[in-house]
Design a protein around this motif. Structure first.
Motif, PDB file in Angstrom:
ATOM      1  N   GLU A  44     -11.131 -43.040 -15.237  1.00  0.00           N
ATOM      2  CA  GLU A  44     -11.079 -41.833 -16.047  1.00  0.00           C
ATOM      3  C   GLU A  44     -12.071 -41.942 -17.196  1.00  0.00           C
ATOM      4  N   LYS A  45     -12.657 -40.830 -17.522  1.00  0.00           N
ATOM      5  CA  LYS A  45     -13.590 -40.799 -18.648  1.00  0.00           C
ATOM      6  C   LYS A  45     -12.839 -41.054 -19.936  1.00  0.00           C
ATOM      7  N   ARG A  46     -13.558 -41.466 -20.930  1.00  0.00           N
ATOM      8  CA  ARG A  46     -12.960 -41.733 -22.243  1.00  0.00           C
ATOM      9  C   ARG A  46     -12.767 -40.418 -22.992  1.00  0.00           C
ATOM     10  N   SER A  47     -12.045 -39.509 -22.389  1.00  0.00           N
ATOM     11  CA  SER A  47     -11.917 -38.145 -22.905  1.00  0.00           C
ATOM     12  C   SER A  47     -11.027 -38.047 -24.141  1.00  0.00           C
ATOM     13  N   LEU A  48     -10.321 -39.109 -24.478  1.00  0.00           N
ATOM     14  CA  LEU A  48      -9.438 -39.058 -25.637  1.00  0.00           C
ATOM     15  C   LEU A  48     -10.045 -39.670 -26.883  1.00  0.00           C
ATOM     16  N   ASP A  49     -11.219 -40.251 -26.749  1.00  0.00           N
ATOM     17  CA  ASP A  49     -11.806 -40.972 -27.875  1.00  0.00           C
ATOM     18  C   ASP A  49     -12.010 -40.105 -29.117  1.00  0.00           C
ATOM     19  N   PHE A  50     -12.182 -38.803 -28.930  1.00  0.00           N
ATOM     20  CA  PHE A  50     -12.384 -37.914 -30.082  1.00  0.00           C
ATOM     21  C   PHE A  50     -11.195 -37.956 -31.040  1.00  0.00           C
ATOM     22  N   LEU A  51     -10.020 -38.314 -30.554  1.00  0.00           N
ATOM     23  CA  LEU A  51      -8.825 -38.344 -31.398  1.00  0.00           C
ATOM     24  C   LEU A  51      -8.964 -39.370 -32.520  1.00  0.00           C
ATOM     25  N   GLU A  52      -9.710 -40.440 -32.243  1.00  0.00           N
ATOM     26  CA  GLU A  52      -9.889 -41.461 -33.270  1.00  0.00           C
ATOM     27  C   GLU A  52     -10.756 -40.966 -34.424  1.00  0.00           C
ATOM     28  N   ASP A  53     -11.526 -39.912 -34.177  1.00  0.00           N
ATOM     29  CA  ASP A  53     -12.439 -39.390 -35.188  1.00  0.00           C
ATOM     30  C   ASP A  53     -11.851 -38.256 -36.029  1.00  0.00           C
ATOM     31  N   LEU A  54     -10.650 -37.821 -35.708  1.00  0.00           N
ATOM     32  CA  LEU A  54     -10.045 -36.733 -36.479  1.00  0.00           C
ATOM     33  C   LEU A  54      -9.672 -37.225 -37.875  1.00  0.00           C
ATOM     34  N   ASP A  55     -10.068 -36.468 -38.872  1.00  0.00           N
ATOM     35  CA  ASP A  55      -9.797 -36.853 -40.252  1.00  0.00           C
ATOM     36  C   ASP A  55      -8.298 -36.893 -40.520  1.00  0.00           C
ATOM     37  N   ASN A  56      -7.926 -37.825 -41.349  1.00  0.00           N
ATOM     38  CA  ASN A  56      -6.551 -37.960 -41.847  1.00  0.00           C
ATOM     39  C   ASN A  56      -5.523 -38.344 -40.791  1.00  0.00           C
ATOM     40  N   LEU A  57      -5.960 -38.756 -39.610  1.00  0.00           N
ATOM     41  CA  LEU A  57      -5.007 -39.231 -38.609  1.00  0.00           C
ATOM     42  C   LEU A  57      -5.178 -40.733 -38.429  1.00  0.00           C
ATOM     43  N   ASP A  58      -4.062 -41.434 -38.401  1.00  0.00           N
ATOM     44  CA  ASP A  58      -4.075 -42.876 -38.133  1.00  0.00           C
ATOM     45  C   ASP A  58      -3.805 -43.033 -36.640  1.00  0.00           C
ATOM     46  N   PHE A  59      -4.855 -42.908 -35.839  1.00  0.00           N
ATOM     47  CA  PHE A  59      -4.737 -42.839 -34.378  1.00  0.00           C
ATOM     48  C   PHE A  59      -5.787 -43.760 -33.772  1.00  0.00           C
ATOM     49  N   LYS A  60      -5.336 -44.800 -33.068  1.00  0.00           N
ATOM     50  CA  LYS A  60      -6.264 -45.758 -32.456  1.00  0.00           C
ATOM     51  C   LYS A  60      -5.978 -45.881 -30.963  1.00  0.00           C
ATOM     52  N   ILE A  61      -7.063 -45.946 -30.179  1.00  0.00           N
ATOM     53  CA  ILE A  61      -6.939 -46.098 -28.727  1.00  0.00           C
ATOM     54  C   ILE A  61      -7.629 -47.397 -28.320  1.00  0.00           C
ATOM     55  N   PHE A  62      -6.944 -48.176 -27.484  1.00  0.00           N
ATOM     56  CA  PHE A  62      -7.499 -49.436 -27.000  1.00  0.00           C
ATOM     57  C   PHE A  62      -7.464 -49.479 -25.482  1.00  0.00           C
ATOM     58  N   ARG A  63      -8.560 -49.970 -24.920  1.00  0.00           N
ATOM     59  CA  ARG A  63      -8.632 -50.265 -23.482  1.00  0.00           C
ATOM     60  C   ARG A  63      -9.286 -51.631 -23.363  1.00  0.00           C
ATOM     61  N   PHE A  64      -8.709 -52.504 -22.601  1.00  0.00           N
ATOM     62  CA  PHE A  64      -9.223 -53.864 -22.498  1.00  0.00           C
ATOM     63  C   PHE A  64     -10.007 -54.100 -21.219  1.00  0.00           C
ATOM     64  N   GLU A  65      -9.862 -53.183 -20.261  1.00  0.00           N
ATOM     65  CA  GLU A  65     -10.604 -53.336 -19.016  1.00  0.00           C
ATOM     66  C   GLU A  65     -12.070 -52.993 -19.255  1.00  0.00           C
ATOM     67  N   LYS A  66     -12.949 -53.684 -18.568  1.00  0.00           N
ATOM     68  CA  LYS A  66     -14.384 -53.516 -18.781  1.00  0.00           C
ATOM     69  C   LYS A  66     -15.045 -52.617 -17.745  1.00  0.00           C
ATOM     70  N   ARG A  67     -14.483 -52.500 -16.576  1.00  0.00           N
ATOM     71  CA  ARG A  67     -15.124 -51.755 -15.492  1.00  0.00           C
ATOM     72  C   ARG A  67     -14.732 -50.281 -15.537  1.00  0.00           C
TER      73      ARG A  67
END
Length: 170
Positions: A44-67
């Protein structure tokens, strides 16, 4: 303070991750710190990454797989490498729970790790046993093992009449 839940969204229907992400966003908007750890999402594309950039939200996304491809499409050697990365993700999840690093933890597709034999039910139970009452945990995946029942408050099953499970973009 109210005791926070441990929830599961499982089943063969679509929408488990969407439901859990929606819940995560709602928690973040209410001022809570959110950590999302995604497993088996290589296709799946990293389609949720924009959530980490929203101002005033403490929201972090982690993925450990490399492929970027599905786990099932990897060679045995690549699977061994990804298994190691996934186990690092699982250890990170354990650390987040033990240190109470967030208010809301989403372990997206963690149950899929059981289906593929990457982790044991005991490994997930070990993480859930560390949970403090102030942390809300949501887990997703297709199959829910009965052994987890004592550690979970609610189980929501999403089913589909026709199951088309594929890692190809639609």
């Amino acid at each position: 303070m109210e005791r926070e839940l441990t929830e599961v969204y499982c089943g063969n229907g679509k929408g488990k991750t969407a439901l859990a992400i929606g819940q995560s966003i709602r928690e973040a908007v209410q001022g809570k710190s959110v950590i999302v750890i995604q497993f088996l999402k290589g296709c799946e594309k990293r389609s949720l990454d924009f959530l980490e950039d929203l101002d005033n939200l403490d929201f972090k996304i982690f993925r450990f797989e490399k492929r970027d491809c599905c786990y099932e499409q990897l060679t045995e050697e690549e699977k061994a490498e990804e298994r190691s990365n996934i186990l690092n993700g699982l250890n990170f999840a354990r650390k987040v729970v033990v240190t109470q690093e967030c208010d809301f933890l989403l372990l997206d597709e963690i149950l899929g790790l059981l289906d593929r034999g990457i982790v044991t039910v005991d490994a997930i139970i070990d993480i859930l046993k560390q949970k403090d009452e102030s942390m809300h945990i949501v887990m997703t995946g297709w199959n829910f093992p009965e052994e987890l029942k004592p550690y979970v408050d609610t189980i929501t099953t999403l089913n589909s009449e026709e199951v088309h499970h594929s890692c190809e973009q639609q």
